[in-house]
Design a protein around this motif. Structure first.
Motif, PDB file in Angstrom:
ATOM      1  N   LYS A  16      42.480  38.478  41.401  1.00 20.32           N
ATOM      2  CA  LYS A  16      41.576  38.837  40.302  1.00 20.32           C
ATOM      3  C   LYS A  16      42.004  38.146  39.002  1.00 20.32           C
ATOM      4  CE  LYS A  16      39.478  42.778  39.767  1.00 20.32           C
ATOM      5  NZ  LYS A  16      39.126  44.218  39.516  1.00 20.32           N
ATOM      6  N   ALA A  17      43.311  38.139  38.723  1.00 17.30           N
ATOM      7  CA  ALA A  17      43.809  37.493  37.505  1.00 17.30           C
ATOM      8  C   ALA A  17      43.472  36.010  37.497  1.00 17.30           C
ATOM      9  CB  ALA A  17      45.321  37.689  37.386  1.00 17.30           C
ATOM     10  N   ILE A  30      34.133  31.326  42.889  1.00  9.65           N
ATOM     11  CA  ILE A  30      33.611  32.040  44.048  1.00  9.65           C
ATOM     12  C   ILE A  30      34.717  33.002  44.471  1.00  9.65           C
ATOM     13  CG2 ILE A  30      32.747  31.866  46.417  1.00  9.65           C
ATOM     14  CD1 ILE A  30      31.837  29.005  45.719  1.00  9.65           C
ATOM     15  N   ALA A  31      34.545  34.258  44.126  1.00 11.80           N
ATOM     16  CA  ALA A  31      35.572  35.276  44.342  1.00 11.80           C
ATOM     17  C   ALA A  31      35.228  36.069  45.597  1.00 11.80           C
ATOM     18  CB  ALA A  31      35.660  36.207  43.134  1.00 11.80           C
ATOM     19  N   THR A  32      36.028  35.900  46.628  1.00 10.40           N
ATOM     20  CA  THR A  32      35.737  36.573  47.885  1.00 10.40           C
ATOM     21  C   THR A  32      36.637  37.785  48.073  1.00 10.40           C
ATOM     22  OG1 THR A  32      37.279  35.403  49.374  1.00 10.40           O
ATOM     23  CG2 THR A  32      35.205  34.291  48.825  1.00 10.40           C
ATOM     24  N   MET A  33      36.089  38.755  48.778  1.00  8.23           N
ATOM     25  CA  MET A  33      36.806  40.015  49.017  1.00  8.23           C
ATOM     26  C   MET A  33      36.100  40.759  50.137  1.00  8.23           C
ATOM     27  SD  MET A  33      35.553  41.777  45.453  1.00  8.23           S
ATOM     28  CE  MET A  33      36.015  40.272  44.570  1.00  8.23           C
ATOM     29  N   PRO A 217      50.792  39.309  36.703  1.00  9.63           N
ATOM     30  CA  PRO A 217      49.938  38.430  37.521  1.00  9.63           C
ATOM     31  C   PRO A 217      49.235  37.367  36.690  1.00  9.63           C
ATOM     32  CG  PRO A 217      49.018  40.654  37.349  1.00  9.63           C
ATOM     33  CD  PRO A 217      50.417  40.730  36.822  1.00  9.63           C
ATOM     34  N   GLU A 218      48.971  37.674  35.427  1.00  8.09           N
ATOM     35  CA  GLU A 218      48.323  36.680  34.565  1.00  8.09           C
ATOM     36  C   GLU A 218      49.210  35.448  34.358  1.00  8.09           C
ATOM     37  OE1 GLU A 218      46.481  40.575  33.984  1.00  8.09           O
ATOM     38  OE2 GLU A 218      48.589  39.909  33.920  1.00  8.09           O
ATOM     39  N   ASP A 219      50.525  35.659  34.329  1.00 11.80           N
ATOM     40  CA  ASP A 219      51.453  34.533  34.167  1.00 11.80           C
ATOM     41  C   ASP A 219      51.495  33.679  35.427  1.00 11.80           C
ATOM     42  OD1 ASP A 219      52.098  35.376  31.601  1.00 11.80           O
ATOM     43  OD2 ASP A 219      53.765  36.620  32.290  1.00 11.80           O
ATOM     44  N   VAL A 220      51.420  34.320  36.589  1.00 12.90           N
ATOM     45  CA  VAL A 220      51.382  33.562  37.842  1.00 12.90           C
ATOM     46  C   VAL A 220      50.041  32.837  37.965  1.00 12.90           C
ATOM     47  CG1 VAL A 220      51.571  33.689  40.355  1.00 12.90           C
ATOM     48  CG2 VAL A 220      52.967  35.201  38.915  1.00 12.90           C
ATOM     49  N   ALA A 221      48.970  33.474  37.505  1.00  9.65           N
ATOM     50  CA  ALA A 221      47.656  32.831  37.522  1.00  9.65           C
ATOM     51  C   ALA A 221      47.680  31.538  36.714  1.00  9.65           C
ATOM     52  CB  ALA A 221      46.595  33.779  36.980  1.00  9.65           C
TER      53      ALA A 221
END
Length: 268
Positions: A16-17, A30-33, A217-221
């Motif tokens: 998500k991030a 394209i965000a899959t889930m 997670p934003e930093d890894v993103a």
């Protein structure tokens, strides 16, 4: 020209991030889930398309990707979907072990295989496969998770050689601990009484105090974004201060030296 990233496991955490960051950077996402109808945040953002996709459903995933490519160009594929199966090997059923490998390894292989002909025809494209610190070092109660993430790392390196001739990059992002719900919805555990002391010792690393020190997670993103846009043929991106320290230690001590150091911590 506006670029597009395809992300698996985009409903939470790093997925998500990453979707939000690329959207902010002007990309189509394209965000899959598995359950897009339950998503309440990404569906409000422009240039993000939610798609139902379960990486363990091979045929359905291939059909979904085929339909997407009929009307969309895709520049980057991020194989992010996965979870952790944590516990002693004896604590798990065959079904649990197979499910871990099916999601974390075969899911990556299947999604990648579905996109290769498309990238090969275009003579461009990037695969970013998310592994883990435990994709380059073993750890107690993580043997099956280790197996899946070590395998993705090896798969990625071997595939990078194959696809280089077509102008396709394969990259690995290996995060350490992240401040996500990995220890909740993305973590499955198993208990066996013979390993109680070991499990308790390992569990100290999953305490709230410890998780508070993990990388956001934003930093890894951001590292994922760098990998997608830096134009380099670099294979591995180690993400997070703890991951960087452990990777450096492995290089300095050698794999055998690091093994002996960690082993000494868990001899009772």
């Amino acid at each position: 020209m506006q670029k597009t990233i395809f992300i698996t496991g985009a409903s939470s955490g790093l997925g998500k991030a990453t979707a939000k960051l690329f959207q902010e950077k002007g990309w189509n996402v394209i965000a899959t889930m598995r359950r897009p109808e339950e998503e309440k945040e990404l569906n409000r953002l422009s240039n993000i398309t939610l798609v139902e996709l379960d990486v363990t459903k091979t045929l359905k995933s291939q059909e979904t990707i085929s339909e997407i490519l009929k009307s969309n160009s895709v520049d980057v594929v991020m194989n992010n979907a996965g979870y952790g199966l944590i516990g002693a090997l004896e604590a798990f059923t065959t079904e649990q072990i197979q499910a871990q490998i099916q999601t974390n390894l075969l899911g990556v292989i299947d999604i990648t295989r579905a996109f290769i002909p498309y990238f090969r025809e275009r003579k461009s494209g990037t695969f970013i496969n998310v592994t883990s610190t435990f994709g380059f070092m073993g750890y107690p109660t993580c043997s099956i998770y280790n197996a899946s993430k070590f395998a993705v790392d090896g798969f990625s390196e071997g595939l990078a050689y194959e696809l280089a001739q077509f102008g396709i990059n394969v990259k690995v992002v290996a995060p350490g601990g992240m401040q996500t719900d990995f220890t909740g919805r993305s973590l499955q555990g198993g208990m066996h009484q013979a390993y109680g002391q070991l499990t308790a010792k390992v569990s100290e690393g999953y305490s709230e105090e410890q998780i508070a020190n993990y990388t956001k997670p934003e930093d890894v993103a951001q590292i994922v974004y760098d990998a997608a846009t830096d134009g380099k043929s670099k294979l591995r991106y180690i993400a997070g201060s703890d991951a960087i320290a452990l990777y450096k230690e492995r290089l300095e001590l050698t794999a055998e030296g690091q093994f002996e150091k960690i082993r000494a911590q868990f001899i009772f």
